[in-house]
Design an enzyme around this catalytic site. Structure first.
Site, PDB file in Angstrom:
ATOM      1  N   GLU A 110     -11.697  31.531  -2.846  1.00  0.00           N
ATOM      2  CA  GLU A 110     -10.985  31.984  -1.650  1.00  0.00           C
ATOM      3  C   GLU A 110     -10.345  30.787  -0.955  1.00  0.00           C
ATOM      4  O   GLU A 110     -11.046  29.906  -0.451  1.00  0.00           O
ATOM      5  CB  GLU A 110     -11.930  32.683  -0.680  1.00  0.00           C
ATOM      6  N   THR A 149      -8.379  34.592   5.353  1.00  0.00           N
ATOM      7  CA  THR A 149      -7.814  34.597   6.702  1.00  0.00           C
ATOM      8  C   THR A 149      -6.495  35.359   6.755  1.00  0.00           C
ATOM      9  O   THR A 149      -5.548  34.948   7.434  1.00  0.00           O
ATOM     10  CB  THR A 149      -7.634  33.161   7.253  1.00  0.00           C
ATOM     11  N   ARG A 188      -5.482  28.498   6.466  1.00  0.00           N
ATOM     12  CA  ARG A 188      -5.707  27.752   7.708  1.00  0.00           C
ATOM     13  C   ARG A 188      -5.007  26.405   7.716  1.00  0.00           C
ATOM     14  O   ARG A 188      -5.150  25.642   8.673  1.00  0.00           O
ATOM     15  CB  ARG A 188      -7.211  27.532   7.932  1.00  0.00           C
ATOM     16  N   LYS A 218     -16.534  42.542   3.603  1.00  0.00           N
ATOM     17  CA  LYS A 218     -17.086  41.243   3.986  1.00  0.00           C
ATOM     18  C   LYS A 218     -17.948  41.447   5.245  1.00  0.00           C
ATOM     19  O   LYS A 218     -17.606  42.274   6.094  1.00  0.00           O
ATOM     20  CB  LYS A 218     -15.918  40.294   4.278  1.00  0.00           C
TER      21      LYS A 218
END
Length: 213
Positions: free
Chosen positions: A47, A74, A51, A134
């Site tokens: 993953e 994200t 960011r 998640k």
């Protein structure tokens, strides 16, 4: 992509290894050797969080690594989804879930691990047809005991808990019947990445891949 199909795909990703590395990469030059080290150590699902300014380029580079399955973390907006798919992401991860984001992922055929933290979050995703999610932020939301408690009335949902998970507490989550895998950043610490110590990262990955579930 239907929520049911997305859940099948995310379950497959979660089934690849007990740990999904959560990666914040600041230098594109680190992308391929980092992915190669993690895959060699037995952690193929990666993953890459959106960011950093180079995150999409990192995804594109990691997508070239044989044996790796690269996802974008994200995800917040439809624009993020579109950019992630264009970069080569095979799955998505988000801190929460909105109808707008779920719609975008379904339209783009991008399986999504949508973030949940409460029973209401889980019920809402189940109502839409999702059975994999998640749990985030895991430790801040009560850790493994909280996830176990959610699983009692809602056993249909399986989870990838992320947030505050390390080698020390990963087993607490992996021992739960509603946990498929965990997400963690400890397998790729920034100091080792900056030094380019890919062998050390491969060993951390190997240690994580040996965790039982």
């Amino acid at each position: 992509m239907t929520p049911q199909d997305a859940s099948i795909k995310t379950a497959e990703v979660c089934g690849l290894a007990p740990v999904v590395p959560v990666l914040v990469v600041n230098d594109v030059a680190h992308a391929r050797p980092l992915a190669e080290a993690l895959v060699a150590g037995g952690l193929p699902a990666l993953e890459v969080t959106l960011r950093t300014p180079v995150a999409l380029d990192v995804i594109a580079e990691m997508a070239k690594v044989e044996g790796g399955v690269v996802g974008a973390g994200t995800l917040l907006t439809p624009a993020d989804v579109k950019a992630a798919v264009a970069a080569g992401a095979k799955f998505g991860v988000s801190p929460g879930a909105t109808d707008t984001l779920l719609d975008a992922c379904e339209a783009a055929d991008l399986p999504l691990l949508a973030g949940t933290s409460t029973a209401s979050d889980v019920m809402r995703l189940l109502e839409r047809g999702y059975t994999v999610a998640k749990f985030f932020p895991a430790e801040a939301n009560g850790g493994a005991p909280a996830l176990k408690a959610i699983g009692a009335p809602l056993p249909q949902m399986k989870f990838c808990p992320t947030g505050g998970i390390s080698l020390k507490n990963a087993d607490d989550y992996l021992s739960l019947s509603n946990t498929l895998c965990v997400g963690g950043s400890w397998v790729a610490p920034n100091d080792l990445v900056q030094k380019g110590d890919w062998k050390a990262i491969e060993e951390l990955a190997r240690e994580a891949a040996a965790l039982s579930r």
